[in-house]
Design a protein around this motif. Structure first.
Motif, PDB file in Angstrom:
ATOM      1  N   UNK A 131       0.848  -1.187   0.000  1.00  0.00           N
ATOM      2  CA  UNK A 131       0.000   0.000   0.000  1.00  0.00           C
ATOM      3  C   UNK A 131       0.887   1.241   0.000  1.00  0.00           C
ATOM      4  N   UNK A 132       0.397   2.287  -0.658  1.00  0.00           N
ATOM      5  CA  UNK A 132       1.159   3.538  -0.729  1.00  0.00           C
ATOM      6  C   UNK A 132       0.250   4.699  -0.339  1.00  0.00           C
ATOM      7  N   UNK A 133       0.768   5.557   0.516  1.00  0.00           N
ATOM      8  CA  UNK A 133       0.026   6.741   0.941  1.00  0.00           C
ATOM      9  C   UNK A 133       0.938   7.954   0.814  1.00  0.00           C
ATOM     10  N   UNK A 134       0.497   8.937   0.030  1.00  0.00           N
ATOM     11  CA  UNK A 134       1.280  10.154  -0.194  1.00  0.00           C
ATOM     12  C   UNK A 134       0.736  11.298   0.655  1.00  0.00           C
ATOM     13  N   UNK A 135       1.636  12.139   1.147  1.00  0.00           N
ATOM     14  CA  UNK A 135       1.263  13.343   1.879  1.00  0.00           C
ATOM     15  C   UNK A 135       2.046  14.527   1.316  1.00  0.00           C
ATOM     16  N   UNK A 136       1.538  15.711   1.567  1.00  0.00           N
ATOM     17  CA  UNK A 136       2.205  16.903   1.067  1.00  0.00           C
ATOM     18  C   UNK A 136       3.465  17.218   1.851  1.00  0.00           C
ATOM     19  N   UNK A 137       4.380  17.991   1.266  1.00  0.00           N
ATOM     20  CA  UNK A 137       5.668  18.276   1.911  1.00  0.00           C
ATOM     21  C   UNK A 137       5.570  19.198   3.119  1.00  0.00           C
ATOM     22  N   UNK A 169      -1.180  -2.343   7.541  1.00  0.00           N
ATOM     23  CA  UNK A 169       0.245  -2.099   7.779  1.00  0.00           C
ATOM     24  C   UNK A 169       1.091  -3.320   7.443  1.00  0.00           C
ATOM     25  N   UNK A 170       0.577  -4.183   6.580  1.00  0.00           N
ATOM     26  CA  UNK A 170       1.337  -5.380   6.222  1.00  0.00           C
ATOM     27  C   UNK A 170       2.591  -5.025   5.432  1.00  0.00           C
ATOM     28  N   UNK A 176       6.184   0.514   6.799  1.00  0.00           N
ATOM     29  CA  UNK A 176       5.673  -0.435   7.784  1.00  0.00           C
ATOM     30  C   UNK A 176       5.602  -1.804   7.118  1.00  0.00           C
ATOM     31  N   UNK A 177       6.129  -2.815   7.813  1.00  0.00           N
ATOM     32  CA  UNK A 177       6.063  -4.183   7.298  1.00  0.00           C
ATOM     33  C   UNK A 177       5.778  -5.133   8.452  1.00  0.00           C
ATOM     34  N   UNK A 178       4.878  -6.089   8.212  1.00  0.00           N
ATOM     35  CA  UNK A 178       4.499  -6.999   9.285  1.00  0.00           C
ATOM     36  C   UNK A 178       3.875  -6.279  10.451  1.00  0.00           C
ATOM     37  N   UNK A 223      10.170  -6.286  -2.673  1.00  0.00           N
ATOM     38  CA  UNK A 223      10.656  -7.649  -2.429  1.00  0.00           C
ATOM     39  C   UNK A 223      10.148  -8.221  -1.112  1.00  0.00           C
ATOM     40  N   UNK A 224       9.360  -7.447  -0.380  1.00  0.00           N
ATOM     41  CA  UNK A 224       8.847  -7.941   0.903  1.00  0.00           C
ATOM     42  C   UNK A 224       7.799  -9.023   0.668  1.00  0.00           C
ATOM     43  N   UNK A 225       7.859 -10.069   1.472  1.00  0.00           N
ATOM     44  CA  UNK A 225       6.906 -11.169   1.359  1.00  0.00           C
ATOM     45  C   UNK A 225       6.274 -11.420   2.717  1.00  0.00           C
ATOM     46  N   UNK A 226       4.948 -11.315   2.784  1.00  0.00           N
ATOM     47  CA  UNK A 226       4.256 -11.701   4.008  1.00  0.00           C
ATOM     48  C   UNK A 226       4.410 -13.203   4.211  1.00  0.00           C
ATOM     49  N   UNK A 227       4.494 -13.657   5.455  1.00  0.00           N
ATOM     50  CA  UNK A 227       4.677 -15.101   5.684  1.00  0.00           C
ATOM     51  C   UNK A 227       3.614 -15.960   5.022  1.00  0.00           C
ATOM     52  N   UNK A 228       2.341 -15.532   5.069  1.00  0.00           N
ATOM     53  CA  UNK A 228       1.296 -16.366   4.464  1.00  0.00           C
ATOM     54  C   UNK A 228       1.424 -16.395   2.949  1.00  0.00           C
ATOM     55  N   UNK A 229       1.853 -15.275   2.344  1.00  0.00           N
ATOM     56  CA  UNK A 229       2.042 -15.250   0.896  1.00  0.00           C
ATOM     57  C   UNK A 229       3.229 -16.118   0.515  1.00  0.00           C
ATOM     58  N   UNK A 230       4.281 -16.066   1.323  1.00  0.00           N
ATOM     59  CA  UNK A 230       5.454 -16.904   1.054  1.00  0.00           C
ATOM     60  C   UNK A 230       5.047 -18.374   1.046  1.00  0.00           C
ATOM     61  N   UNK A 231       4.304 -18.771   2.079  1.00  0.00           N
ATOM     62  CA  UNK A 231       3.866 -20.163   2.147  1.00  0.00           C
ATOM     63  C   UNK A 231       2.943 -20.500   0.989  1.00  0.00           C
TER      64      UNK A 231
END
Length: 695
Positions: free
Chosen positions: A258-264, A282-283, A296-298, A323-331
């Motif tokens: 997921x991507x969230x942009x905010x102003x400077x 926040x996965x 944020x990961x995991x 390249x991040x892999x959630x454990x359930x997706x990896x399995x």
């Protein structure tokens, strides 16, 4: 093309010597190919000034591997000398440093934590069930780095790109390969993408230095990298009342980030806290304000922040994010690959058992004969025993998933077709066959699918998940059947467009809508039920019960998609109405066969299915919508996989479309033309009273 041999340096603690030696074996092919020349302190000859030799090797190395463990971090020499010098050389662009995670330890706050580690899923080698599998992952990651440094193409990446392009063109019968999480992304490619990002960002800053004005540059960068991986970026995709600026979707529309942009000019940390308070996922979530980024990961904030003015840090961010892999997706990925390899073997074993039972099991013989006659009467007069055997195999191998993915333990009893097939399966098991013992060989796959399905946050996500299993099954086992019937998944965006278009035509031409009571809708080749599900989502709760029971119809001729569409449609209704109601609008039938005169008066499988077909045929269908399966025919006579002929319908197609055509291949007219033969003439000489939209 000539390639360089790169000096590779191992920085490790003595306690990890065993894993060092094992990793060195896994890099043997790179050594034999003269791509690397590894060195460790074990190579220091007796009598040599070891500190001087080690520092010289460290300063000469092109690739430095940090073998990370608690012992490594606890070692003053490893941490204070080797790590510090390695990072200085990495920052200067003189060496490529790769942390290799050997043992679980608190490494995320170490000075090298900002570097992409191996294994690529950040799981330490000792945490893998198979050490060799983990070290193979490491070796492949190192090979990718070597290829990047040499400027040579990575064969796996080339093959993935080739497959992606092939699938984008439709490929062979439109089938797709699993979009595996990339282990690495070519750094030269990322450099080019980041340069383009800075150019676009500068242009936007000159005219619109605020969130909506600046986020387009970042969106374009994410979209380009996603496409490079064979994935896509869906801007502003609504997910259970949450609307991120972008969602990264893999090829099967499983959400990967997921991507969230905010102003400077805003406080990014404060904005992140607000998003988290609203239940933001926040996965694997990237927050940025065009100056810095937080990842944020995991469900935890990673220790590193990313300075977006530093091109190298932007590259690190993109790599960490994609390249991040959630454990359930990896399995899930691993299990799907295993399933793909093992399902043909298991399916053939089942077919062999069924073949034996045909000869030895009287109870099965009688039950099968009755069932086969019903199949020929209801579905295809020329259906042979082998095709019916495959139907039993499909049921046996997938029935558990239909019960568990949707938490529907009574699936077999609730589904009128599954209950009939289950009778034959019970007869099959009456002599010596034990289905539970047999299916234990696939237990790992089932468990991984079930675990991953539980992580899906909504019914629609589970529906997508089940569609994935369906496609993988047909690719792996029923390849001829999939080819004959043109198995292909209709992207949700296309379904949305078609349903919205039909709704617009109804409003403009007839003063009605999809929701209007009495507007009866048919999907003649429903597949996994996506069109009916989409329509249900658009009908408000006040009108839905009546529409569901009286106005929605669909047919499916193949067993697995029939099962899946039944579940998808029934659970979509349950999600909206809060109560389960079987969908009586679905029939296990061949829509084209219903137009053949000799079949119209026959019983359709079981009494309840017959009643459904009769109700559909008596209905004043106003809308016909769907994606008819398309296949022009077998490629070779030896395939023994010809498409079916429908004399009545095909005769109508010939008279209406082909008779006056100068085309040389008129037999290639698709099911779309065939289905149009069911169209009624305009009432009283007026305009047609049906809307038809086929893909």
């Amino acid at each position: 093309m000539s390639t360089d041999t790169f000096e590779l340096f191992y920085a490790y603690a003595d306690e990890d010597e065993r894993l060092l030696k094992k990793l060195n074996k896994h890099l043997s092919l790179l050594v034999r190919q003269e791509l690397i020349s590894p060195w460790s302190s074990q190579n220091i000859a007796a009598g040599t000034l070891w500190d001087q030799e080690l520092r010289a090797r460290l300063n000469a190395a092109h690739i430095i591997l940090l073998l990370v463990s608690a012992d490594f971090i606890a070692s003053d020499y490893c941490y204070s000398v080797e790590v510090q010098q390695a990072l200085r050389r990495h920052a200067a662009g003189e060496a490529h440093v790769i942390p290799i995670l050997l043992h679980p330890c608190d490494w995320e706050y170490a000075p090298f934590a900002k570097l992409a580690p191996l294994p690529n899923n950040r799981k330490p080698v000792k945490m893998w069930s198979n050490e060799d599998a983990a070290l193979t992952n490491v070796a492949k990651g190192i090979r990718k780095v070597v290829n990047e440094l040499n400027g040579t193409a990575d064969p796996d990446a080339e093959e993935e790109t080739k497959n992606t392009k092939k699938n984008a063109r439709g490929g062979e019968a439109g089938r797709r390969n699993m979009a595996r999480t990339p282990q690495n992304i070519d750094r030269n490619y990322l450099k080019k993408i980041v340069r383009q990002y800075y150019i676009e960002l500068k242009d936007y800053q000159e005219v619109a230095n605020y969130e909506l004005g600046l986020r387009a540059a970042f969106q374009n960068m994410l979209s380009a990298v996603a496409k490079h991986c064979g994935w896509s970026l869906a801007p502003e995709m609504t997910i259970d009342r949450i609307r991120p600026d972008g969602v990264v979707l893999d090829e099967f529309r499983i959400r990967r980030g997921y991507w969230e942009a905010k102003g400077p000019k805003v406080n990014l940390d404060e904005e992140i806290r607000k998003k988290i308070a609203t239940g933001y996922p926040l996965t694997n979530t990237l927050f940025e304000d065009s100056k810095r980024a937080v990842l944020y990961q995991g469900k935890s904030r990673t220790p590193n922040e990313y300075d977006l003015s530093d091109a190298n840090r932007v590259i690190d961010l993109l790599r960490d994010f994609f390249t991040y892999v959630e454990p359930d997706i990896e399995n899930f990925e691993e299990a799907v690959e295993e399933f793909k390899e093992r399902i043909p073997e298991n399916a053939q074993a089942l077919l062999n058992i069924i073949k034996d039972e045909h000869k030895l099991n009287k109870k099965f013989q009688d039950s099968f004969a009755t069932f086969a006659e019903v199949c020929r009467t209801s579905l295809d007069p020329k259906m042979n025993d082998a095709a019916i055997d495959e139907m039993l195999v499909q049921h046996l191998l997938t029935e558990r998933l239909f019960r568990t993915v949707f938490n529907n333990p009574d699936f077999v009893n609730n589904n009128i077709i599954a209950s009939e097939i289950e009778k034959v399966v019970r007869a099959l098991a009456s002599r010596s066959f034990n289905r539970n013992e047999f299916l234990k060989t696939l237990d790992r796959f089932y468990v991984a699918i079930e675990r991953a399905a539980r992580e899906r946050e909504s019914w629609s996500a589970r529906q997508d998940f089940l569609n994935t299993v369906y496609e993988r099954f047909f690719q792996s086992f029923s390849t001829k059947q999939a080819d004959t019937h043109g198995i292909v998944y209709t992207p949700q965006e296309i379904v949305d467009f078609m349903v919205e278009s039909v709704d617009e035509v109804l409003k403009r031409e007839f003063g009605k809508s999809i929701e209007t009571p009495g507007v009866k809708i048919l999907d003649p080749a429903t597949g996994t039920g996506n069109f009916i599900v989409n329509i249900i989502r658009r009908i408000d709760e006040f009108n839905l019960e009546k529409k569901y029971k009286e106005d929605l119809f669909c047919n499916e001729i193949m067993l697995l998609p029939y099962y899946i569409s039944s579940l998808n449609i029934e659970h979509e209704y349950y999600a909206k109405m809060g109560q389960y109601e079987p969908f009586d609008g679905i029939s296990f039938a061949d829509t084209l066969e219903l137009a053949e005169g000799q079949q119209m008066a026959l019983e359709m499988f079981v009494e309840e299915n017959t009643e459904r077909v009769k109700r559909q045929k008596d209905a004043n269908i106003m809308v016909v919508i769907g994606n008819p399966p398309y296949n022009v025919g077998q490629k070779n006579e030896n395939d023994n996989n010809k498409n079916r002929k429908y004399p009545v319908v095909d005769g109508g197609v010939y008279e209406k479309y082909a008779k006056g055509s100068k085309a040389t291949n008129t037999r290639a007219l698709s099911l779309t033309f065939r289905l149009n033969q069911t169209k009624r003439p305009p009432p009283c000489g007026g305009r047609p009273d049906q809307v038809k939209f086929f893909l």
